[in-house]
Design a protein around this motif. Structure first.
Motif, PDB file in Angstrom:
ATOM      1  N   LYS A 228      12.322   6.499  -6.844  1.00  0.00           N
ATOM      2  CA  LYS A 228      11.457   6.814  -5.696  1.00  0.00           C
ATOM      3  C   LYS A 228      11.358   5.602  -4.775  1.00  0.00           C
ATOM      4  CE  LYS A 228       8.773   9.992  -8.561  1.00  0.00           C
ATOM      5  NZ  LYS A 228       9.272  11.278  -8.076  1.00  0.00           N
ATOM      6  N   ARG A 229      10.976   5.844  -3.531  1.00  0.00           N
ATOM      7  CA  ARG A 229      10.825   4.763  -2.562  1.00  0.00           C
ATOM      8  C   ARG A 229       9.596   3.925  -2.924  1.00  0.00           C
ATOM      9  NH1 ARG A 229       9.138   4.211   3.232  1.00  0.00           N
ATOM     10  NH2 ARG A 229       7.942   6.146   3.146  1.00  0.00           N
ATOM     11  N   ALA A 230       9.703   2.618  -2.767  1.00  0.00           N
ATOM     12  CA  ALA A 230       8.581   1.722  -3.076  1.00  0.00           C
ATOM     13  C   ALA A 230       8.303   0.828  -1.876  1.00  0.00           C
ATOM     14  CB  ALA A 230       8.897   0.880  -4.303  1.00  0.00           C
ATOM     15  N   ILE A 231       7.045   0.756  -1.479  1.00  0.00           N
ATOM     16  CA  ILE A 231       6.644  -0.083  -0.345  1.00  0.00           C
ATOM     17  C   ILE A 231       5.406  -0.878  -0.736  1.00  0.00           C
ATOM     18  CG2 ILE A 231       7.581   1.578   1.324  1.00  0.00           C
ATOM     19  CD1 ILE A 231       4.715   2.462   1.951  1.00  0.00           C
ATOM     20  N   PHE A 232       4.952  -1.765   0.150  1.00  0.00           N
ATOM     21  CA  PHE A 232       3.692  -2.452  -0.147  1.00  0.00           C
ATOM     22  C   PHE A 232       2.799  -2.541   1.085  1.00  0.00           C
ATOM     23  CE2 PHE A 232       6.803  -5.889   0.640  1.00  0.00           C
ATOM     24  CZ  PHE A 232       6.159  -6.684   1.582  1.00  0.00           C
ATOM     25  N   THR A 233       1.508  -2.588   0.807  1.00  0.00           N
ATOM     26  CA  THR A 233       0.519  -2.865   1.851  1.00  0.00           C
ATOM     27  C   THR A 233       0.118  -4.330   1.701  1.00  0.00           C
ATOM     28  OG1 THR A 233      -1.276  -2.181   0.387  1.00  0.00           O
ATOM     29  CG2 THR A 233      -0.382  -0.509   1.864  1.00  0.00           C
ATOM     30  N   GLU A 234      -0.430  -4.903   2.757  1.00  0.00           N
ATOM     31  CA  GLU A 234      -0.801  -6.320   2.704  1.00  0.00           C
ATOM     32  C   GLU A 234      -1.978  -6.564   3.642  1.00  0.00           C
ATOM     33  OE1 GLU A 234       2.606  -8.475   4.732  1.00  0.00           O
ATOM     34  OE2 GLU A 234       3.136  -6.359   4.945  1.00  0.00           O
ATOM     35  N   ARG A 235      -2.627  -7.690   3.433  1.00  0.00           N
ATOM     36  CA  ARG A 235      -3.776  -8.011   4.271  1.00  0.00           C
ATOM     37  C   ARG A 235      -3.331  -8.635   5.583  1.00  0.00           C
ATOM     38  NH1 ARG A 235      -8.357  -6.928   2.140  1.00  0.00           N
ATOM     39  NH2 ARG A 235      -8.363  -6.517  -0.097  1.00  0.00           N
ATOM     40  N   VAL A 236      -3.840  -8.102   6.679  1.00  0.00           N
ATOM     41  CA  VAL A 236      -3.631  -8.691   8.000  1.00  0.00           C
ATOM     42  C   VAL A 236      -5.019  -9.019   8.514  1.00  0.00           C
ATOM     43  CG1 VAL A 236      -2.760  -8.335  10.334  1.00  0.00           C
ATOM     44  CG2 VAL A 236      -1.556  -7.303   8.382  1.00  0.00           C
ATOM     45  N   GLU A 237      -5.270 -10.325   8.714  1.00  0.00           N
ATOM     46  CA  GLU A 237      -6.616 -10.811   9.068  1.00  0.00           C
ATOM     47  C   GLU A 237      -7.649 -10.235   8.107  1.00  0.00           C
ATOM     48  OE1 GLU A 237      -6.950 -10.010  13.241  1.00  0.00           O
ATOM     49  OE2 GLU A 237      -5.559 -11.612  13.771  1.00  0.00           O
ATOM     50  N   ASN A 238      -7.295 -10.315   6.839  1.00  0.00           N
ATOM     51  CA  ASN A 238      -8.176  -9.919   5.727  1.00  0.00           C
ATOM     52  C   ASN A 238      -8.419  -8.408   5.594  1.00  0.00           C
ATOM     53  OD1 ASN A 238      -9.268 -11.114   3.457  1.00  0.00           O
ATOM     54  ND2 ASN A 238     -11.361 -10.994   4.274  1.00  0.00           N
TER      55      ASN A 238
END
Ligand SMILES: [Zn+2]
Length: 197
Positions: free
Chosen positions: A82-92
């Protein structure tokens, strides 16, 4: 299940001893999941049952919140196709900075450790804002308590751990007086903890 804990112990991702938590409470065990990521083969082995469970689910995308979830999302993507991605903090603030989630895509959150599940709500919000559907959480270690279930259902985990922690004045390990209290704030302290065991 017991295999997973042995693998975690073998790379110090799970430590036993006497630890000062950031909350000020004491615990007889400590999880530092980044240590498992040092060894991709061990990581793959631990994630195998989670991947098997995920294969049976109707999931399009695995979403790992940075930092803790990235490697586990990748590993689950590798094992399930399956496709795998990530989320991340931008300006917290948790955000989907560099990937797309298409409307209606079924998204599974991948975490390292889930203690309350509350922090995954941010990732769920990001998924839903992009038009995706959050189908649950999968994780390496499920530390949720029976009386405080995760607000997002945990659909698969490699290991379920109930690790008690204590107010300093009530700590049975302090009372036993055999193990020094260790604060795992740095690599040096982790080494020290290992020597103490
Ligand atoms: Zn103590």
């Amino acid at each position: 299940m017991s295999d997973a804990i042995e693998i975690l112990k073998s790379c110090d991702a799970f430590l036993e001893g006497h630890f000062l938590l950031s909350s000020g409470r004491h615990s007889g065990a400590y999880c530092q999941m980044a240590y498992l990521q040092q060894y991709p083969e061990k990581c793959a082995e631990v994630m195998k049952p989670v991947a098997e469970a995920v294969k049976k689910l109707d999931v399009d995308v695995i979403v790992g919140p940075a930092m803790g979830g990235i490697v586990y999302a990748y590993e689950l993507g590798r094992q399930t196709g399956k496709r795998a991605i990530f989320t991340e903090r931008v300006e917290n603030v948790m955000a989907l900075k560099r990937f797309a989630i298409h409307p209606g895509e079924k998204c599974l959150i991948a975490e390292d450790v889930v203690t309350t599940g509350v922090s995954s709500l941010e990732t769920k919000r990001v998924i839903e804002q992009a038009g995706g559907v959050c189908v649950g959480i999968c994780c390496v270690v499920d530390r949720t308590k029976a009386d405080a279930p995760s607000p997002i259902p945990i659909v698969a985990s490699a290991l379920k751990l109930d690790l008690p922690n204590y107010a300093p004045e009530e700590c049975p390990i302090c009372k036993a007086g055999k193990l020094p209290l260790v604060h795992l704030g740095s690599r040096k302290m982790a080494q020290k903890a290992k020597q103490t065991l």
